[in-house]
Design a protein around this motif. Structure first.
Motif: not given
Length: 247
Positions: A81-88, A90-98, A62-66, A103-104
């Motif tokens: 993205d097609f890799a679920p572990p990457m998306l997980e 990304a979601r944690k980073k988004a939450s931490a940064r508010g 999620g670097d670019l999306a964020l 992400f899907q």
């Protein structure tokens, strides 16, 4: 025998799922921090026309999306993205940064979005992993609104000349060793230089994008180590695109 598109897609999905926990650290270390500068340039190009709806495809962690959301808080940003572990991650980073980014999971060759869903689509270092470039470009054009913008940040084959020679040594020998050592997946970081060497050079990617219905320009970054292509969705029958330029 060459792998089929389906086999390539499955291989790449497994590989990126395996290296997800160390992916961000490795990006910083192996590019010596330059990937952050490259991403900022891609974001600036994507936001030039003030898009309201943005898709960051092959979003990874999620670097670019964020960065897009932080730079344009009023925009709706979707990371796929097609890799679920990457998306997980990304979601944690988004939450931490508010930051509110959706992400899907999605397949670049069969995107789960209606025609004309986005004003801009970005892809950072993921396009070369797609199993079928032409099919991917057709899908990207489909989900873009009329006049929408596609920004592809990617590693072209190593440049020529003395710098290119030094870079090739680093890219083919040092990077796979360090990446494998840190991530525990030597195969993933052998794949990286192999995929870059096999990727179309900037002019060839420009031609593919024009063939798909985009007006295209591109910039070479850091002596040609990276390149960013900008495509504008053309109306049917419009003239060919723009000249290239470099930084």
């Amino acid at each position: 025998m060459a792998a089929s598109p389906e086999e390539k897609a499955q291989r790449v999905r497994r590989m990126f799922s395996e290296i997800a926990p160390r992916y961000d650290l490795l990006n910083r270390l192996l590019s010596l921090g330059a990937d952050l500068r490259w991403r900022r340039r891609a974001v600036a190009l994507a936001l030039e026309k003030g898009p309201r709806r943005i898709l960051d495809l092959a979003t990874g962690t999620g670097d670019l999306a964020l960065l897009l959301k932080a730079s344009a808080p009023e925009a709706e940003v979707v990371g796929a993205d097609f890799a679920p572990p990457m998306l997980e991650i990304a979601r944690k980073k988004a939450s931490a940064r508010g930051l509110s980014v959706a992400f899907q999971e999605a397949d670049a060759l069969a995107l789960p979005f209606p025609d004309g869903s986005f004003d801009a689509v970005t892809i950072a270092f993921g396009f070369r992993n797609f199993a079928d470039y032409r099919k991917a470009l057709a899908e990207l054009r489909r989900v873009l609104a009329p006049g929408g913008r596609l920004v592809i940040l990617e590693f072209p084959p190593p440049p020529k000349g003395a710098f290119g020679l030094v870079y090739r040594v680093y890219f083919r020998r040092v990077l796979p060793f360090l990446g494998g050592l840190i991530s525990g997946s030597f195969g993933a970081y052998r794949y990286l230089p192999e995929s870059v060497e096999a990727f179309p050079p900037p002019e060839a990617l420009k031609a593919l994008m024009e063939e798909a219905g985009f007006s295209v320009r591109y910039e070479l970054l850091t002596f040609g180590v990276a390149a960013v292509h900008v495509g504008e969705k053309k109306a049917p029958g419009a003239a060919r695109g723009l000249d290239s330029f470099s930084l």
